[in-house]
Design a protein around this motif. Structure first.
Motif, PDB file in Angstrom:
ATOM      1  N   ALA A  66       0.837  -1.204   0.000  1.00 34.12           N
ATOM      2  CA  ALA A  66       0.000   0.000   0.000  1.00 34.12           C
ATOM      3  C   ALA A  66       0.870   1.251   0.000  1.00 34.12           C
ATOM      4  O   ALA A  66       0.637   2.178  -0.785  1.00 34.12           O
ATOM      5  CB  ALA A  66      -0.933  -0.004   1.207  1.00 34.12           C
ATOM      6  N   ASP A  67       1.881   1.281   0.847  1.00 29.48           N
ATOM      7  CA  ASP A  67       2.759   2.453   0.921  1.00 29.48           C
ATOM      8  C   ASP A  67       3.503   2.692  -0.393  1.00 29.48           C
ATOM      9  O   ASP A  67       3.557   3.812  -0.888  1.00 29.48           O
ATOM     10  CB  ASP A  67       3.780   2.297   2.052  1.00 29.48           C
ATOM     11  CG  ASP A  67       3.154   2.428   3.424  1.00 29.48           C
ATOM     12  OD1 ASP A  67       1.992   2.880   3.524  1.00 29.48           O
ATOM     13  OD2 ASP A  67       3.824   2.053   4.409  1.00 29.48           O
ATOM     14  N   ARG A  68       4.070   1.635  -0.948  1.00 27.36           N
ATOM     15  CA  ARG A  68       4.906   1.800  -2.147  1.00 27.36           C
ATOM     16  C   ARG A  68       4.094   2.026  -3.414  1.00 27.36           C
ATOM     17  O   ARG A  68       4.621   2.543  -4.395  1.00 27.36           O
ATOM     18  CB  ARG A  68       5.818   0.603  -2.308  1.00 27.36           C
ATOM     19  CG  ARG A  68       6.829   0.552  -1.173  1.00 27.36           C
ATOM     20  CD  ARG A  68       8.068  -0.170  -1.534  1.00 27.36           C
ATOM     21  NE  ARG A  68       8.983  -0.166  -0.409  1.00 27.36           N
ATOM     22  CZ  ARG A  68       9.931  -1.043  -0.244  1.00 27.36           C
ATOM     23  NH1 ARG A  68      10.102  -1.992  -1.131  1.00 27.36           N
ATOM     24  NH2 ARG A  68      10.720  -0.976   0.796  1.00 27.36           N
ATOM     25  N   SER A  69       2.834   1.613  -3.415  1.00 22.45           N
ATOM     26  CA  SER A  69       2.020   1.794  -4.621  1.00 22.45           C
ATOM     27  C   SER A  69       1.120   3.023  -4.519  1.00 22.45           C
ATOM     28  O   SER A  69       0.276   3.240  -5.389  1.00 22.45           O
ATOM     29  CB  SER A  69       1.161   0.557  -4.879  1.00 22.45           C
ATOM     30  OG  SER A  69       0.185   0.412  -3.853  1.00 22.45           O
ATOM     31  N   ASP A  70       1.289   3.795  -3.448  1.00 21.97           N
ATOM     32  CA  ASP A  70       0.446   4.975  -3.223  1.00 21.97           C
ATOM     33  C   ASP A  70      -1.033   4.634  -3.270  1.00 21.97           C
ATOM     34  O   ASP A  70      -1.847   5.365  -3.826  1.00 21.97           O
ATOM     35  CB  ASP A  70       0.762   6.088  -4.240  1.00 21.97           C
ATOM     36  CG  ASP A  70       2.145   6.663  -4.041  1.00 21.97           C
ATOM     37  OD1 ASP A  70       2.595   6.725  -2.884  1.00 21.97           O
ATOM     38  OD2 ASP A  70       2.783   7.048  -5.044  1.00 21.97           O
ATOM     39  N   ALA A  75      -7.670  -0.738  -0.634  1.00 24.91           N
ATOM     40  CA  ALA A  75      -7.611  -1.028  -2.068  1.00 24.91           C
ATOM     41  C   ALA A  75      -6.692  -2.219  -2.339  1.00 24.91           C
ATOM     42  O   ALA A  75      -7.027  -3.105  -3.135  1.00 24.91           O
ATOM     43  CB  ALA A  75      -7.138   0.198  -2.842  1.00 24.91           C
ATOM     44  N   VAL A  76      -5.532  -2.256  -1.685  1.00 35.41           N
ATOM     45  CA  VAL A  76      -4.605  -3.364  -1.873  1.00 35.41           C
ATOM     46  C   VAL A  76      -5.203  -4.651  -1.321  1.00 35.41           C
ATOM     47  O   VAL A  76      -5.104  -5.716  -1.941  1.00 35.41           O
ATOM     48  CB  VAL A  76      -3.241  -3.050  -1.220  1.00 35.41           C
ATOM     49  CG1 VAL A  76      -2.324  -4.258  -1.271  1.00 35.41           C
ATOM     50  CG2 VAL A  76      -2.587  -1.865  -1.904  1.00 35.41           C
ATOM     51  N   THR A  77      -5.858  -4.564  -0.172  1.00 36.60           N
ATOM     52  CA  THR A  77      -6.486  -5.741   0.432  1.00 36.60           C
ATOM     53  C   THR A  77      -7.582  -6.301  -0.465  1.00 36.60           C
ATOM     54  O   THR A  77      -7.662  -7.519  -0.679  1.00 36.60           O
ATOM     55  CB  THR A  77      -7.062  -5.383   1.815  1.00 36.60           C
ATOM     56  OG1 THR A  77      -6.001  -4.894   2.638  1.00 36.60           O
ATOM     57  CG2 THR A  77      -7.690  -6.593   2.483  1.00 36.60           C
ATOM     58  N   ASP A  78      -8.413  -5.434  -1.018  1.00 37.08           N
ATOM     59  CA  ASP A  78      -9.480  -5.886  -1.913  1.00 37.08           C
ATOM     60  C   ASP A  78      -8.911  -6.578  -3.143  1.00 37.08           C
ATOM     61  O   ASP A  78      -9.400  -7.636  -3.555  1.00 37.08           O
ATOM     62  CB  ASP A  78     -10.370  -4.721  -2.332  1.00 37.08           C
ATOM     63  CG  ASP A  78     -11.226  -4.183  -1.191  1.00 37.08           C
ATOM     64  OD1 ASP A  78     -11.339  -4.860  -0.151  1.00 37.08           O
ATOM     65  OD2 ASP A  78     -11.772  -3.063  -1.348  1.00 37.08           O
ATOM     66  N   LEU A  79      -7.890  -5.981  -3.736  1.00 34.68           N
ATOM     67  CA  LEU A  79      -7.269  -6.571  -4.915  1.00 34.68           C
ATOM     68  C   LEU A  79      -6.615  -7.909  -4.570  1.00 34.68           C
ATOM     69  O   LEU A  79      -6.747  -8.892  -5.316  1.00 34.68           O
ATOM     70  CB  LEU A  79      -6.248  -5.610  -5.515  1.00 34.68           C
ATOM     71  CG  LEU A  79      -5.557  -6.070  -6.794  1.00 34.68           C
ATOM     72  CD1 LEU A  79      -6.565  -6.368  -7.904  1.00 34.68           C
ATOM     73  CD2 LEU A  79      -4.552  -5.017  -7.248  1.00 34.68           C
ATOM     74  N   ALA A  80      -5.926  -7.977  -3.435  1.00 36.85           N
ATOM     75  CA  ALA A  80      -5.277  -9.224  -3.018  1.00 36.85           C
ATOM     76  C   ALA A  80      -6.302 -10.318  -2.767  1.00 36.85           C
ATOM     77  O   ALA A  80      -6.087 -11.481  -3.138  1.00 36.85           O
ATOM     78  CB  ALA A  80      -4.441  -8.983  -1.760  1.00 36.85           C
ATOM     79  N   THR A  81      -7.421  -9.973  -2.160  1.00 35.99           N
ATOM     80  CA  THR A  81      -8.475 -10.949  -1.908  1.00 35.99           C
ATOM     81  C   THR A  81      -9.022 -11.502  -3.219  1.00 35.99           C
ATOM     82  O   THR A  81      -9.214 -12.715  -3.369  1.00 35.99           O
ATOM     83  CB  THR A  81      -9.615 -10.319  -1.081  1.00 35.99           C
ATOM     84  OG1 THR A  81      -9.072  -9.879   0.169  1.00 35.99           O
ATOM     85  CG2 THR A  81     -10.732 -11.302  -0.828  1.00 35.99           C
ATOM     86  N   GLU A  82      -9.234 -10.624  -4.176  1.00 30.77           N
ATOM     87  CA  GLU A  82      -9.730 -11.056  -5.487  1.00 30.77           C
ATOM     88  C   GLU A  82      -8.730 -11.978  -6.174  1.00 30.77           C
ATOM     89  O   GLU A  82      -9.095 -13.026  -6.715  1.00 30.77           O
ATOM     90  CB  GLU A  82     -10.034  -9.845  -6.363  1.00 30.77           C
ATOM     91  CG  GLU A  82     -10.653 -10.196  -7.686  1.00 30.77           C
ATOM     92  CD  GLU A  82     -11.974 -10.939  -7.556  1.00 30.77           C
ATOM     93  OE1 GLU A  82     -12.249 -11.812  -8.413  1.00 30.77           O
ATOM     94  OE2 GLU A  82     -12.748 -10.663  -6.613  1.00 30.77           O
TER      95      GLU A  82
END
Length: 90
Positions: A66-70, A75-82
């Motif tokens: 999350a930090d490195r992708s701004d 948002a990162v958690t949702d994408l990772a779950t998918e």
């Protein structure tokens, strides 16, 4: 290579894996051709300790991404779950 620090990070990670007092290890590798592989091991057989170690590792990875992708953590958690739902792990 677009990230000049990438080789340094790979070397640091490889060195850290040789330490004697590791309790849990996870390495996920994504190849340029899209292949992915993972290595996950814990020095426990107790389910609660395994869940805790996995949660700590997952939390660290999500925070860094999350930090490195701004992006937001959500948002990162949702994408990772998918993506996890779509993966066929061996």
């Amino acid at each position: 290579m677009t990230n000049p620090r990438f080789e340094e990070v790979k070397t640091e990670a490889a060195d850290a894996l040789t330490e004697d007092e590791l309790r849990s290890v996870y390495t996920g590798i994504v190849h340029e051709d899209g292949r992915h592989e993972y290595y996950f091991g814990n020095d426990t057989t107790e389910a609660g300790e395994l869940r805790e170690a996995a949660a700590v590792q997952l939390g660290m990875l999500l925070r860094v991404l999350a930090d490195r992708s701004d992006s937001s953590l959500e948002a990162v958690t949702d994408l990772a779950t998918e993506r996890a739902k779509q993966m066929e792990l061996r």
